[in-house]
Structures are given as structure tokens and as C-alpha cells.
Write an enzyme that holds these catalytic residues in place. Structure first.
Site, mmCIF file in Angstrom:
data_model
loop_
_atom_site.group_PDB
_atom_site.id
_atom_site.type_symbol
_atom_site.label_atom_id
_atom_site.label_comp_id
_atom_site.label_asym_id
_atom_site.label_seq_id
_atom_site.Cartn_x
_atom_site.Cartn_y
_atom_site.Cartn_z
ATOM 1 C CG MET A 83 1.776 -0.387 -5.334
ATOM 2 S SD MET A 83 1.446 -2.080 -4.887
ATOM 3 C CE MET A 83 -0.251 -1.983 -4.402
ATOM 4 C CG HIS B 226 -5.565 7.981 -5.249
ATOM 5 N ND1 HIS B 226 -5.098 8.562 -4.095
ATOM 6 C CD2 HIS B 226 -5.278 6.660 -5.132
ATOM 7 C CE1 HIS B 226 -4.571 7.644 -3.310
ATOM 8 N NE2 HIS B 226 -4.655 6.478 -3.920
ATOM 9 C CG HIS C 63 -0.928 8.094 -5.251
ATOM 10 N ND1 HIS C 63 -1.890 7.492 -6.024
ATOM 11 C CD2 HIS C 63 -0.444 7.109 -4.449
ATOM 12 C CE1 HIS C 63 -1.963 6.212 -5.732
ATOM 13 N NE2 HIS C 63 -1.111 5.948 -4.766
ATOM 14 C CD GLN D 131 3.565 -3.918 -1.833
ATOM 15 O OE1 GLN D 131 4.557 -3.614 -2.472
ATOM 16 N NE2 GLN D 131 2.810 -3.024 -1.242
ATOM 17 C CE LYS E 190 -5.191 4.396 1.165
ATOM 18 N NZ LYS E 190 -5.266 2.938 1.105
ATOM 19 C CG ASP E 191 -1.668 2.090 2.695
ATOM 20 O OD1 ASP E 191 -2.472 1.184 2.509
ATOM 21 O OD2 ASP E 191 -1.652 3.135 2.012
ATOM 22 C CD GLN F 299 2.958 2.661 3.051
ATOM 23 O OE1 GLN F 299 3.123 1.869 2.156
ATOM 24 N NE2 GLN F 299 2.478 3.862 2.871
ATOM 25 N NE ARG G 60 -6.778 -3.830 -4.084
ATOM 26 C CZ ARG G 60 -5.512 -3.777 -3.658
ATOM 27 N NH1 ARG G 60 -5.158 -2.847 -2.795
ATOM 28 N NH2 ARG G 60 -4.619 -4.650 -4.093
HETATM 29 P P1 AMP Z 1 -0.263 2.767 -3.227
HETATM 30 O O1 AMP Z 1 -0.124 3.262 -4.624
HETATM 31 O O2 AMP Z 1 -1.665 2.412 -2.847
HETATM 32 O O3 AMP Z 1 0.760 1.726 -2.872
HETATM 33 O O4 AMP Z 1 0.076 4.010 -2.296
HETATM 34 C C1 AMP Z 1 1.280 4.720 -2.450
HETATM 35 C C2 AMP Z 1 1.447 5.647 -1.281
HETATM 36 O O5 AMP Z 1 0.374 6.567 -1.234
HETATM 37 C C3 AMP Z 1 1.452 4.914 0.064
HETATM 38 O O6 AMP Z 1 2.448 5.507 0.887
HETATM 39 C C4 AMP Z 1 0.071 5.172 0.596
HETATM 40 O O7 AMP Z 1 0.012 5.143 2.005
HETATM 41 C C5 AMP Z 1 -0.180 6.577 0.083
HETATM 42 N N1 AMP Z 1 -1.597 6.850 0.008
HETATM 43 C C6 AMP Z 1 -2.555 6.072 -0.542
HETATM 44 N N2 AMP Z 1 -3.773 6.619 -0.360
HETATM 45 C C7 AMP Z 1 -3.587 7.778 0.315
HETATM 46 C C8 AMP Z 1 -4.458 8.798 0.806
HETATM 47 N N3 AMP Z 1 -5.770 8.740 0.615
HETATM 48 N N4 AMP Z 1 -3.909 9.850 1.456
HETATM 49 C C9 AMP Z 1 -2.549 9.926 1.627
HETATM 50 N N5 AMP Z 1 -1.686 8.987 1.198
HETATM 51 C C10 AMP Z 1 -2.184 7.929 0.555
#
Ligand code: AMP
Length: 284
Positions: free
Chosen positions: A30, A34, A37, A61, A149-150, A153, A187
Site C-alpha cells: 500500500m 520500508h 517490503h 482497507q 506480520k499480517d 492475509q 504506520r
Molecule cells: P502493506 O503495504 O502494509 O499492505 O504491506 C504489504 C506487504 O508487506 C504485506 O504482505 C505485509 O504483510 C508485508 N509486510 C509489512 N510489514 C512487514 C514486515 N515488517 N516484515 C515482512 N513483511 C511485511
């Protein structure tokens, strides 16, 4: 690397790649890129011929409109970042491109991990499945890279992909963390210095239950109580959810055995964060 905003351009490229037998790895994000990702991008780089990172902050979301409005959106910065990791395409469609005004078709998973999924707003999951379904149709990845982490999903999207015969495979990768144990998350940028320090309590609660399990604890109820105790001891944290579930079915577990998924969500100040671990329970 090319940055693509149009669905038609992305679809044309993926069709051409598929017809030349190129295996595409998709890392859906999204934005707010970091190190978490980046760890997904590195896994995709290793396993696939070509890496697409999608950047799309899906309104459905978010917990509130304000949460959506405040979410970081510096596409130029994120593109420069992922460029350093050898990404082939960044797919960053606008909201109108993905969800035009007359959009009204959604995909929703039923009768699956309801007690765990019920923790979040129902619209969250509908938003996630609908967006990822669209991304999979457009990018046509052999592998979809998601973070542990999520916790929900991976299981939900794996089920959707199987139910709808989408033909992609889900790869779930470990959580990337700060030295304090705090999971990297977009966040985290909303946390003050003291909140950042307090937020490490989320991982501490998971470490604490991991140690209890090593000492022989097998009751899920006690694991949840332990998480409540650790999070409760941090004045800046408020527990939002804690669960112990089967990682594939998301069914709650009462006695720990095999592999279990333990997830925690907590609010630190005004920011909701979450984290998860997978634990292998030794056979008795
Ligand atoms: P988001 O941009 O938050 O929707 O996350 C995109 C993807 O990155 C999702 O599959 C998350 O589970 C993964 N993700 C987010 N934070 C981490 C993390 N600290 N370590 C590994 N994967 C992550």
C-alpha cells in the site's frame, strides 16, 4: 524499471511475459515502503524471473477516512527506494483506475476463519480480497509474496486463489524487525519517540509466550492471558486482539499442537499495529 499507472499497460506487459514463459513475482503493497517490503522484494528476486511491486492504498482497507487521508503517499520516494533492489516494474494505479466511480463488484470469503477474521472490520477483508484479485488478474504472477506480520492475509488470499482457480502461489515470508523487535510497518511513522519505544511491547508479548511454550505451556487461553498481561503492563499500549489459530484454516486452537499462528494487535497512542509469529510445537 518502468513505473506503470495504467491497467491496460500492465496487462499488456504481463500477457507478453507469460507467453514467453517468464515467471512473475508480485509484491503487493500500500506504499510507505520500508525494510519489511524490501525483504519481500528480495524473496521475490530470488524465486522469480521478474519482480513487480504494486503500490496501491486501498480506501476499503482503512479504519477511517482520516486514516486513509493520512497514509504516506510519496510514490517518487518509494520508487527510488525499490529501484535499488532491482525491481522490474512498479505498478501504481490511481484510485479511479482501480475503482472507478461505478465499481460495484466485490469478492468475499465466507465460512472461513470467522472468529479470527471477525476481529477486524468486515469491509477490511472484502477490500483486501477484491484488490488482490484485481492485481492478480492484471499482473498474472506465478508467486504472490506476503509478509507473516499480517497474519490473516496469507491464509485468506491462499484460500481465495484456490477457490477461484487463479493459479498463483502464495509465499509468506518472515517478519522484518527493528533491533528492538518492533515489526517494520508503514504506520510506525505516526509514532512519537516514546510511542516507538513502547511499541516494542507487542513483540515482547510474542517472545514471552514463545518462552512459555518452550517451558511446556499448551493452553491457548493461557497464551492469550499472557499476551494481555504483557501488553497491559505498558501504559501506552491498549490490546485490540490476541489469538492462537491454525495458520492454514485460521480456526482458533484451544490446545497447542503442530504449527500455530499467534497474532497480536495493539493500539499505541492513536496508532493500531499488529504482529504475528508461527510456532512449531514439539511432538509430545
Ligand atoms: P502493506 O503495504 O502494509 O499492505 O504491506 C504489504 C506487504 O508487506 C504485506 O504482505 C505485509 O504483510 C508485508 N509486510 C509489512 N510489514 C512487514 C514486515 N515488517 N516484515 C515482512 N513483511 C511485511
Amino acid at each position: 524499471m518502468e513505473i506503470i499507472n495504467r491497467i491496460s499497460r500492465m496487462s499488456a506487459i504481463s500477457s507478453k511475459l507469460i507467453s514467453s514463459d517468464v515467471q512473475i513475482g508480485l509484491v503487493p503493497t500500500m506504499g510507505g515502503i520500508h525494510p519489511g517490503h524490501i525483504s519481500l522484494i528480495e524473496a521475490a528476486r530470488e524465486m522469480t524471473d521478474l519482480v513487480v511491486v504494486s503500490i496501491f492504498a486501498n480506501r476499503l482497507q482503512f479504519f477511517s477516512n482520516q486514516d486513509y487521508v493520512d497514509y504516506p503517499r510519496d510514490i517518487t520516494k518509494y520508487t527510488e527506494l525499490v529501484l535499488q533492489y532491482n525491481v522490474d516494474y512498479v505498478f501504481a494505479p490511481g484510485e479511479e483506475e482501480m475503482f472507478p466511480r461505478d465499481f460495484s463488484t466485490y469478492v468475499q470469503i465466507e465460512k472461513f476463519g470467522e472468529s479470527v477474521i471477525g476481529i477486524q472490520q468486515p469491509s477490511y477483508f472484502r477490500g483486501m480480497t477484491t484488490t488482490v484479485l484485481k492485481l492478480v488478474h492484471i499482473v498474472r504472477p506465478s508467486f504472490l509474496f506476503l509478509g507473516l506480520k499480517d497474519a490473516f492475509q496469507g491464509a485468506i488470499l491462499r484460500k481465495m486463489i484456490r477457490d477461484l482457480n487463479l493459479g498463483s502461489e502464495v509465499v509468506v515470508t518472515p517478519v522484518a524487525r527493528h533491533p528492538s523487535g518492533l515489526a517494520y510497518a508503514t504506520r510506525n511513522c505516526f509514532l512519537s519517540e516514546s510511542e516507538t519505544a513502547a511499541a516494542s511491547v507487542i513483540y515482547q508479548s510474542l517472545k514471552s509466550v514463545e518462552e512459555s511454550i518452550v517451558r511446556g505451556e499448551r493452553q491457548a487461553r493461557k497464551i492469550v492471558n499472557e499476551i494481555m498481561r504483557v501488553i497491559g503492563a505498558e501504559p501506552m499500549a491498549r490490546l485490540e486482539f490476541a489469538f492462537v489459530a491454525d495458520p492454514l484454516s485460521l480456526e482458533p486452537v484451544s490446545k497447542l499442537q503442530g504449527t500455530v499462528l499467534i497474532g497480536v494487535g495493539a493500539r499505541i497512542g492513536a496508532t493500531s499495529l499488529n504482529d504475528s509469529i508461527l510456532v512449531e510445537i514439539p511432538a509430545e
